[in-house]
Design a protein around this motif. Structure first.
Motif, mmCIF file in Angstrom:
data_model
loop_
_atom_site.group_PDB
_atom_site.id
_atom_site.type_symbol
_atom_site.label_atom_id
_atom_site.label_comp_id
_atom_site.label_asym_id
_atom_site.label_seq_id
_atom_site.Cartn_x
_atom_site.Cartn_y
_atom_site.Cartn_z
ATOM 1 N N SER A 48 0.828 -1.212 0.000
ATOM 2 C CA SER A 48 0.000 0.000 0.000
ATOM 3 C C SER A 48 0.861 1.260 0.000
ATOM 4 N N ALA A 49 1.970 1.199 -0.721
ATOM 5 C CA ALA A 49 2.899 2.320 -0.757
ATOM 6 C C ALA A 49 3.640 2.301 -2.092
ATOM 7 N N GLU A 57 -0.889 13.779 -6.111
ATOM 8 C CA GLU A 57 -2.280 13.843 -6.557
ATOM 9 C C GLU A 57 -2.652 12.592 -7.354
ATOM 10 N N GLU A 96 -3.312 9.922 -4.836
ATOM 11 C CA GLU A 96 -4.614 10.136 -4.205
ATOM 12 C C GLU A 96 -5.736 9.589 -5.080
ATOM 13 N N ALA A 111 -5.700 5.849 -4.786
ATOM 14 C CA ALA A 111 -6.228 5.460 -3.479
ATOM 15 C C ALA A 111 -7.749 5.520 -3.470
ATOM 16 N N ALA A 112 -8.318 6.570 -4.066
ATOM 17 C CA ALA A 112 -9.772 6.676 -4.137
ATOM 18 C C ALA A 112 -10.364 5.541 -4.962
ATOM 19 N N ARG A 134 -8.558 2.424 -0.446
ATOM 20 C CA ARG A 134 -7.748 2.326 0.766
ATOM 21 C C ARG A 134 -6.635 3.369 0.745
ATOM 22 N N GLU A 135 -6.078 3.637 1.922
ATOM 23 C CA GLU A 135 -5.055 4.663 2.040
ATOM 24 C C GLU A 135 -3.735 4.162 1.466
ATOM 25 N N LEU A 136 -3.073 5.029 0.716
ATOM 26 C CA LEU A 136 -1.779 4.708 0.129
ATOM 27 C C LEU A 136 -0.790 5.802 0.509
ATOM 28 N N SER A 137 0.499 5.451 0.527
ATOM 29 C CA SER A 137 1.499 6.426 0.964
ATOM 30 C C SER A 137 2.770 6.304 0.142
#
Length: 288
Positions: free
Chosen positions: A145-146, A194, A197, A200-201, A205-208
């Motif tokens: 997730s990154a 961006e 983001e 992720a949408a 789920r949240e990504l970094s």
């Protein structure tokens, strides 16, 4: 009318095929492995390889127009065989790097081979493909997730491959595009942050971003191999397009106002260019 699509299983070629089928023309697709290729119903699959021009005789038989995937090493022989077979029009998948003068040894030789053949020609020159993020980021997004990217503020103008395919299909089907080179970009400049983001949408789920240097990111992509390893030095800003060493700061834009402007696909198709958010939704399963 029979149209041959080379690179038929590539991101652009696979989106050209259904448009030609819908137009009611006779469509033939070139692939190295017909047993594995997935194409729309009604498409004639033929085995062949652009790197082996002698394998193209069956594919070129009766063809009037042709979508040409770039293979610079054999471009002149492929085009010569197309001329001999009676092909009258070739639409080339090229690159915006030709427009900016950075590409002199990959897409440009293909363009020149086609132009010098005497056939009708159109070049489609996309800038940054949105699919670059798929090649570079998808493995680590799926696993961690990154993403391994040291430049979240770097700016790009990613282009949906379906926009590229729309222009190629029009140039194959319609008159009025002969002798034109269409350089296009996506509809909006976006930072890498961006873009992440938007992905992720799409995946929900949240990504970094990993806290890595350009060299650490390069080591990760080299370990992946394939497309990512081959293109990471340029995309990370460690070399120029001509493979000269540089610094990451020299190759990346950080200000949206300084991004070089080019038209979007709308300038040819009269339909708004697809956004990166739409591209992310279209490819959400590839990142999950």
């Amino acid at each position: 009318m029979r149209i041959l699509v080379t690179g038929a299983t590539g991101y652009v070629g696979r989106n050209v095929l259904p448009q030609l089928v819908s137009a009611g023309v006779d469509v033939r697709a070139l692939t190295r492995d017909p047993a594995r290729a997935k194409v729309p119903a009604g498409v004639d699959l033929v085995r062949g390889d652009l790197s082996r021009p002698d394998s193209l005789s069956e594919a070129l038989e009766g063809v009037e127009r042709m979508y040409l995937f770039p293979a610079p090493e054999t471009a002149r022989e492929v085009v010569a065989r197309a001329v001999k077979a009676g092909v009258r029009r070739i639409v080339v998948l090229s690159s915006g790097a030709v427009t900016t003068g950075y590409d002199t040894d990959f897409h440009l030789p293909v363009e020149r081979a086609v132009e010098e053949s005497g056939l009708e020609w159109t070049h489609v020159r996309p800038g940054e493909f949105a699919t670059n993020t798929l090649h570079m980021w998808a493995p680590s997004i799926r696993a961690e997730s990154a993403v391994y990217d040291p430049h979240p503020d770097a700016v790009g103008v990613p282009t949906h491959e379906r926009d590229v395919a729309d222009i190629a299909a029009l140039a194959l089907l319609e008159d009025g595009h002969t002798g034109k080179a269409y350089t296009i970009v996506g509809p909006q400049p976006l930072t890498h942050a961006e873009q992440l983001e938007a992905i992720a949408a799409a995946v929900g789920r949240e990504l970094s971003f990993k806290d890595v240097t350009a060299q650490e990111a390069l080591a990760y992509y080299q370990a992946l191999g394939g497309w990512a390893a081959a293109n990471a030095p340029f995309l990370l800003g460690l070399v120029t397009y001509s493979n000269e060493e540089t610094t990451p700061e020299a190759e990346h834009q950080y200000d949206k106002d300084t991004v070089e402007e080019h038209p979007t696909a709308e300038s040819v198709t009269n339909r708004p260019g697809r956004t990166f958010a739409q591209w992310a939704q279209d490819h959400a399963d590839d990142f999950r």
